[in-house]
Design an enzyme around this catalytic site. Structure first.
Site, PDB file in Angstrom:
ATOM      1  N   SER A  45      78.161  15.228  76.407  1.00  0.00           N
ATOM      2  CA  SER A  45      77.470  16.107  75.480  1.00  0.00           C
ATOM      3  C   SER A  45      77.533  17.498  76.091  1.00  0.00           C
ATOM      4  CB  SER A  45      76.052  15.535  75.332  1.00  0.00           C
ATOM      5  OG  SER A  45      75.071  16.473  75.233  1.00  0.00           O
ATOM      6  N   HIS A 157      74.902   9.486  73.892  1.00  0.00           N
ATOM      7  CA  HIS A 157      74.963   8.576  75.040  1.00  0.00           C
ATOM      8  C   HIS A 157      74.717   7.115  74.670  1.00  0.00           C
ATOM      9  CE1 HIS A 157      73.884  12.074  77.985  1.00  0.00           C
ATOM     10  NE2 HIS A 157      75.101  12.163  77.510  1.00  0.00           N
ATOM     11  N   GLN A 165      68.773  12.812  72.450  1.00  0.00           N
ATOM     12  CA  GLN A 165      69.661  12.146  73.403  1.00  0.00           C
ATOM     13  C   GLN A 165      68.928  11.391  74.529  1.00  0.00           C
ATOM     14  OE1 GLN A 165      73.311  14.382  74.707  1.00  0.00           O
ATOM     15  NE2 GLN A 165      72.175  14.532  76.598  1.00  0.00           N
ATOM     16  N   GLU A 166      67.806  11.975  74.993  1.00  0.00           N
ATOM     17  CA  GLU A 166      67.161  11.388  76.173  1.00  0.00           C
ATOM     18  C   GLU A 166      65.645  11.395  76.043  1.00  0.00           C
ATOM     19  OE1 GLU A 166      68.627  13.566  79.583  1.00  0.00           O
ATOM     20  OE2 GLU A 166      70.652  13.557  78.749  1.00  0.00           O
ATOM     21  N   GLU A 209      73.425   6.557  80.780  1.00  0.00           N
ATOM     22  CA  GLU A 209      72.637   7.017  81.922  1.00  0.00           C
ATOM     23  C   GLU A 209      71.675   5.946  82.427  1.00  0.00           C
ATOM     24  OE1 GLU A 209      71.023  10.915  81.072  1.00  0.00           O
ATOM     25  OE2 GLU A 209      73.028  11.802  81.158  1.00  0.00           O
ATOM     26  N   ASP A 246      65.258  15.310  76.170  1.00  0.00           N
ATOM     27  CA  ASP A 246      66.413  16.201  76.021  1.00  0.00           C
ATOM     28  C   ASP A 246      66.926  15.968  74.607  1.00  0.00           C
ATOM     29  OD1 ASP A 246      68.704  17.680  75.997  1.00  0.00           O
ATOM     30  OD2 ASP A 246      69.704  16.635  77.652  1.00  0.00           O
ATOM     31  N   GLU A 289      64.234  19.812  76.611  1.00  0.00           N
ATOM     32  CA  GLU A 289      65.536  20.424  76.910  1.00  0.00           C
ATOM     33  C   GLU A 289      66.347  20.604  75.631  1.00  0.00           C
ATOM     34  OE1 GLU A 289      67.411  18.433  80.227  1.00  0.00           O
ATOM     35  OE2 GLU A 289      69.400  18.787  79.415  1.00  0.00           O
ATOM     36  N   ASP A 316      70.041  23.929  78.886  1.00  0.00           N
ATOM     37  CA  ASP A 316      71.179  23.212  79.485  1.00  0.00           C
ATOM     38  C   ASP A 316      72.450  23.742  78.816  1.00  0.00           C
ATOM     39  OD1 ASP A 316      73.153  21.432  80.260  1.00  0.00           O
ATOM     40  OD2 ASP A 316      72.310  19.687  79.275  1.00  0.00           O
ATOM     41  N   LYS A 341      73.988  22.123  86.658  1.00  0.00           N
ATOM     42  CA  LYS A 341      75.038  21.106  86.798  1.00  0.00           C
ATOM     43  C   LYS A 341      76.238  21.801  87.420  1.00  0.00           C
ATOM     44  CE  LYS A 341      73.850  18.506  82.569  1.00  0.00           C
ATOM     45  NZ  LYS A 341      74.042  18.503  81.089  1.00  0.00           N
ATOM     46  N   HIS A 369      72.425  15.452  87.093  1.00  0.00           N
ATOM     47  CA  HIS A 369      73.660  14.656  87.041  1.00  0.00           C
ATOM     48  C   HIS A 369      74.404  14.938  85.737  1.00  0.00           C
ATOM     49  CE1 HIS A 369      71.683  11.265  84.444  1.00  0.00           C
ATOM     50  NE2 HIS A 369      71.284  12.457  84.092  1.00  0.00           N
ATOM     51  N   ARG A 370      75.490  14.184  85.480  1.00  0.00           N
ATOM     52  CA  ARG A 370      76.156  14.177  84.174  1.00  0.00           C
ATOM     53  C   ARG A 370      76.153  12.740  83.653  1.00  0.00           C
ATOM     54  NH1 ARG A 370      78.522  19.201  82.648  1.00  0.00           N
ATOM     55  NH2 ARG A 370      78.065  18.240  80.633  1.00  0.00           N
ATOM     56  N   SER A 371      76.389  12.598  82.345  1.00  0.00           N
ATOM     57  CA  SER A 371      76.384  11.230  81.809  1.00  0.00           C
ATOM     58  C   SER A 371      77.554  10.417  82.368  1.00  0.00           C
ATOM     59  CB  SER A 371      76.405  11.250  80.290  1.00  0.00           C
ATOM     60  OG  SER A 371      77.515  11.970  79.823  1.00  0.00           O
ATOM     61  N   LYS A 392      66.927  15.435  87.758  1.00  0.00           N
ATOM     62  CA  LYS A 392      67.120  14.629  86.567  1.00  0.00           C
ATOM     63  C   LYS A 392      68.400  13.842  86.790  1.00  0.00           C
ATOM     64  CE  LYS A 392      68.117  15.332  81.714  1.00  0.00           C
ATOM     65  NZ  LYS A 392      69.060  16.103  80.933  1.00  0.00           N
TER      66      LYS A 392
HETATM   67  P1  PGA Z   1      76.205  15.203  79.474  1.00  0.00           P
HETATM   68  O1  PGA Z   1      74.689  15.222  79.016  1.00  0.00           O
HETATM   69  O2  PGA Z   1      76.282  14.994  80.938  1.00  0.00           O
HETATM   70  O3  PGA Z   1      76.785  14.091  78.642  1.00  0.00           O
HETATM   71  O4  PGA Z   1      76.779  16.533  79.057  1.00  0.00           O
HETATM   72  C1  PGA Z   1      73.618  15.381  79.842  1.00  0.00           C
HETATM   73  C2  PGA Z   1      72.643  16.382  79.269  1.00  0.00           C
HETATM   74  O5  PGA Z   1      72.798  16.848  78.125  1.00  0.00           O
HETATM   75  O6  PGA Z   1      71.701  16.741  79.961  1.00  0.00           O
HETATM   76 ZN    ZN Z   2      70.988  18.222  78.342  1.00  0.00          ZN
END
Ligand code: PGA
Ligand code: ZN
Length: 425
Positions: A45, A157, A165-166, A209, A246, A289, A316, A341, A369-371, A392
């Site tokens: 993402s 995800h 997403q989260e 994740e 998020d 987020e 982000d 990131k 981190h990343r997904s 995170k």
């Molecule tokens: P991504 O997503 O690592 O898939 O880009 C993580 C986030 O949006 O925080």
């Molecule tokens: Zn994000």
């Protein structure tokens, strides 16, 4: 001159990330016998403003191979880095930028630069014989981060219909990092039981994740499940735990109608912010987020105006760990926090510059981190080194997530009574 730190060899091998996608593992060796590696993670993402990954295209690996990037690493990066002092991270990173020359890492690849940049830092720490967090942060770095754990996955995800997403739990009532992890794992297990009972056994399959990806369609159901799990574990929402989201709003924004699609409804920005405000009160959200799509800086500012007194409003996709974008956000008063990131910008030096600028402007920073991630636990050391206070890195499941948590548990043990822990906000 201490030539133990001089880089004698740089090379790269192809590795796999947590989705099976090829990635780069860079290895840097010094004359003094030091050795460091670095693995590039990869997002699903992504922000449109990120450093560009170099991928082969074509049919092999469905276009995602990294043989061109590895060839660049061996032919043009390695010769330029060989012979420099590995402690000169700024020099190594400026060489990476100079040989790339594109401004967005598209020639040699942000995946190449990320892996190499991390490997240089590790090689220097290894040559010096000190832990990475100490090498990066100096003797005063001792603040352990509060973990923000993504335990229900939606959006890009997971294969469910959750728009956001989260959905995250934040163990704010703990008095140490290890206690925070224990509390979080207990809730993660209670959540599994609750989801199984309510939605059946498929509900506890996990997303990218490590969070569960239950067949839910309304965002409120996910928050409700977190509240129930916290309660079942004997904890209280609003003291022991707080919640975070998020939204990754790029993914449910419809450009044509300029509307957000949530829970089967079309919401304009104002209605979406109303929804966040309502959820924040009912579910004790202290972390939000990417509440709006990445080009709507006014929307972020509006979210911060409405919710910033009780929650971190986190950029982000908005900032992509880029100081130029951050400067605009600071100027606009867009957010009170920024996600970090390394591979969004592609070098450690630029990442640290970003952190300094954000903290200098009064923002909180969250190391992330990343997904698509790997067993590389670099961000654990980075979080302690810069005393970010927040990390995170997903659910307490899947090796690429637990590698970060396990490294933090080790650092906490190593720091002993020196370790500090300060739940945020
Ligand atoms: P991504 O997503 O690592 O898939 O880009 C993580 C986030 O949006 O925080
Ligand atoms: Zn994000």
């Amino acid at each position: 001159m201490d030539d133990r730190f001089i880089i004698r060899r740089v090379h790269g091998v192809q590795a796999l990330d947590s989705r099976g996608t090829p990635t780069i593992k860079a290895v840097v060796e010094t004359r003094g016998g030091g050795r460091g590696y670095g693995l590039a993670p990869s997002g699903a993402s992504k922000s449109s403003k990120e450093a560009v990954e170099l991928r082969d295209g074509g049919r092999r690996w469905r276009g995602k191979g990294v043989s061109r990037a590895l060839a660049m690493l061996e032919s043009i990066v390695a010769p330029r880095l060989t012979g420099i002092d590995s402690r000169r991270q700024d020099l190594a990173d400026s060489i990476l930028n100079a040989v790339d020359g594109s401004g967005n890492k598209s020639r040699i690849g942000g995946n190449t630069t990320t892996a190499v940049s991390i490997a240089v830092a590790r090689a220097a720490a290894s040559t010096a014989g000190v832990p990475l967090y100490r090498y990066l942060g100096g003797p005063t770095s001792r603040l352990m981060p509060v973990p923000i754990l993504n335990v229900i996955n939606g959006g890009a995800h997971a294969g469910n219909d959750l728009a956001f997403q989260e959905f995250m739990i934040i163990p704010m009532g703990a008095d140490s990092f290890s206690e925070a992890m224990r509390m979080a794992v207990e809730v993660y297990w209670s959540l599994k039981e609750f989801l199984k009972e309510k939605y059946g056994p498929v509900a506890v399959n996990v997303g990218d994740e490590g969070g569960y990806a239950p067949p839910m369609s309304r965002v409120e159901e996910a928050l409700e499940a977190l509240e129930r799990a916290i309660d079942r574990s004997g904890y209280a929402l609003g003291s022991d735990f707080y919640l975070g989201i998020d939204a990754a709003a790029n993914h449910f924004y419809d450009e044509a109608s300029r509307m957000y699609m949530v829970d089967g409804r079309k919401l304009d920005r104002g209605a979406l912010l109303d929804l966040y405000e309502d959820l924040a009160v009912r579910y004790r959200l202290v972390y939000l987020e990417d509440p709006v799509h990445e080009d709507d800086i006014d929307g972020y500012r509006e979210a911060t105006r409405r919710l910033g007194h009780k929650a971190l409003i986190v950029g982000d996709d908005l900032y992509a760990t880029n100081t130029k974008l951050l400067a605009k956000g600071i100027e606009a008063g867009a957010t009170n926090a920024a996600l970090v990131k390394i591979n969004q910008v592609g070098t450690l030096t630029e990442t640290i510059d970003f952190i300094r600028m954000a903290v200098g402007s009064g923002m909180r920073v969250i190391i992330s981190h990343r997904s698509g991630d790997t067993e590389d636990s670099f961000i654990a050391d980075l979080a302690v080194a810069v005393e970010a206070g927040i990390i995170k890195t997903g659910a307490p499941a899947r090796g690429e997530r637990t590698s970060k948590y396990n490294r933090l548990l080790e650092i906490e043990w190593e720091l002993g009574s020196e370790a500090r822990y300060r739940p945020f906000i």
